[in-house]
Design a protein around this motif. Sequence first.
Motif, mmCIF file in Angstrom:
data_model
loop_
_atom_site.group_PDB
_atom_site.id
_atom_site.type_symbol
_atom_site.label_atom_id
_atom_site.label_comp_id
_atom_site.label_asym_id
_atom_site.label_seq_id
_atom_site.Cartn_x
_atom_site.Cartn_y
_atom_site.Cartn_z
ATOM 1 N N PRO A 10 0.845 -1.239 -0.029
ATOM 2 C CA PRO A 10 0.012 -0.048 -0.108
ATOM 3 C C PRO A 10 0.871 1.232 0.020
ATOM 4 C CG PRO A 10 -0.778 -1.731 1.574
ATOM 5 C CD PRO A 10 0.562 -2.073 1.025
ATOM 6 N N GLY A 11 0.455 2.403 -0.805
ATOM 7 C CA GLY A 11 1.223 3.324 -1.036
ATOM 8 C C GLY A 11 2.280 3.445 -2.179
ATOM 9 N N GLU A 127 0.382 10.952 4.850
ATOM 10 C CA GLU A 127 0.102 12.144 3.719
ATOM 11 C C GLU A 127 -1.131 11.908 3.326
ATOM 12 O OE1 GLU A 127 0.519 16.127 3.190
ATOM 13 O OE2 GLU A 127 1.822 15.065 4.639
ATOM 14 N N ARG A 128 -1.256 10.864 2.536
ATOM 15 C CA ARG A 128 -2.468 10.709 1.716
ATOM 16 C C ARG A 128 -3.458 10.632 2.743
ATOM 17 N NH1 ARG A 128 -3.118 5.242 -1.676
ATOM 18 N NH2 ARG A 128 -3.615 4.287 0.370
ATOM 19 N N GLY A 129 -3.637 10.095 3.921
ATOM 20 C CA GLY A 129 -4.648 9.906 4.721
ATOM 21 C C GLY A 129 -5.248 11.351 5.408
ATOM 22 N N ARG A 134 -9.452 8.250 4.366
ATOM 23 C CA ARG A 134 -9.554 6.708 4.857
ATOM 24 C C ARG A 134 -8.755 6.438 6.162
ATOM 25 N NH1 ARG A 134 -6.983 3.642 -0.311
ATOM 26 N NH2 ARG A 134 -6.907 2.148 1.413
ATOM 27 N N PRO A 135 -9.782 5.845 7.127
ATOM 28 C CA PRO A 135 -9.053 5.700 8.530
ATOM 29 C C PRO A 135 -7.771 4.580 8.456
ATOM 30 C CG PRO A 135 -11.129 4.577 8.199
ATOM 31 C CD PRO A 135 -10.912 5.139 7.054
ATOM 32 N N ASP A 136 -7.509 3.598 7.240
ATOM 33 C CA ASP A 136 -6.448 2.929 7.366
ATOM 34 C C ASP A 136 -5.276 3.608 6.689
ATOM 35 O OD1 ASP A 136 -7.727 3.055 4.634
ATOM 36 O OD2 ASP A 136 -6.905 0.998 3.990
ATOM 37 N N ASP A 137 -5.213 4.818 6.252
ATOM 38 C CA ASP A 137 -4.273 5.673 5.876
ATOM 39 C C ASP A 137 -3.913 6.599 7.002
ATOM 40 O OD1 ASP A 137 -3.963 4.355 3.558
ATOM 41 O OD2 ASP A 137 -5.058 5.887 2.409
ATOM 42 N N ASP A 139 -3.206 5.756 10.376
ATOM 43 C CA ASP A 139 -2.843 5.228 11.647
ATOM 44 C C ASP A 139 -1.654 4.253 11.224
ATOM 45 O OD1 ASP A 139 -2.442 3.052 13.701
ATOM 46 O OD2 ASP A 139 -4.334 3.368 14.580
ATOM 47 N N GLU A 140 -0.320 4.773 11.663
ATOM 48 C CA GLU A 140 0.926 4.191 11.470
ATOM 49 C C GLU A 140 0.770 2.609 11.697
ATOM 50 O OE1 GLU A 140 5.861 4.360 11.857
ATOM 51 O OE2 GLU A 140 4.478 6.123 12.298
#
Length: 190
Positions: A10-11, A127-129, A134-137, A139-140
């Motif tokens: 992802p990313g 940064e995208r988050g 999107r909550p999945d983007d 939270d590290e």
Amino acid sequence: MINIVLFGKPGAGKGTQAEFLKEKYNLTHLSTGDIFRFNIKNDTDLGRLAKTFMDKGDLVPDEVTIQMLQSEVDKNPHSAGFLFDGFPRTLAQAEALDAFLESKEQSITATVALEADDNILVARLLERGKTSGRPDDQDEEKIRNRYDEYNQKTAPLMDYYKSQGKFHAVNGIGTILEVNERLNQIFDKL
């Protein structure tokens, strides 16, 4: 017919690059993430089920993902080819995709992995988050869980496709155009 699997963590830029590639090579872009998000937004049964896994940073189970993808392929019978983005993610999904395509007298032409350092990708997703919602983007810990899932379940696909002579690795770091040029060098030879 050209059927390409585009994968990476992802990313890594799969969605961004897929937009360029589908236009240039006249492919139907099938992004499991986009399909799941559409179903979540529209509160379908599949969307609610997928959301329970995605909210934890887990992969949606194979059988759900495979049925959804087969349905999308069947909706595009006159396509010149498919660009599979985010699928397959497991060996079972790869084998199911091969069997499904074989039933349609097709096969995977090539797989291309966008590779990049985890820390760079985490920064991209955080940064995208900020703008994606999107909550999945955002939270590290969830992002790193997604990478663990990728390493355990998706990375073994490299050997699967290498054994078929269909695997290509591409450096996913650089400008969008630089990465796109690297991908074009592979696609132009198919």
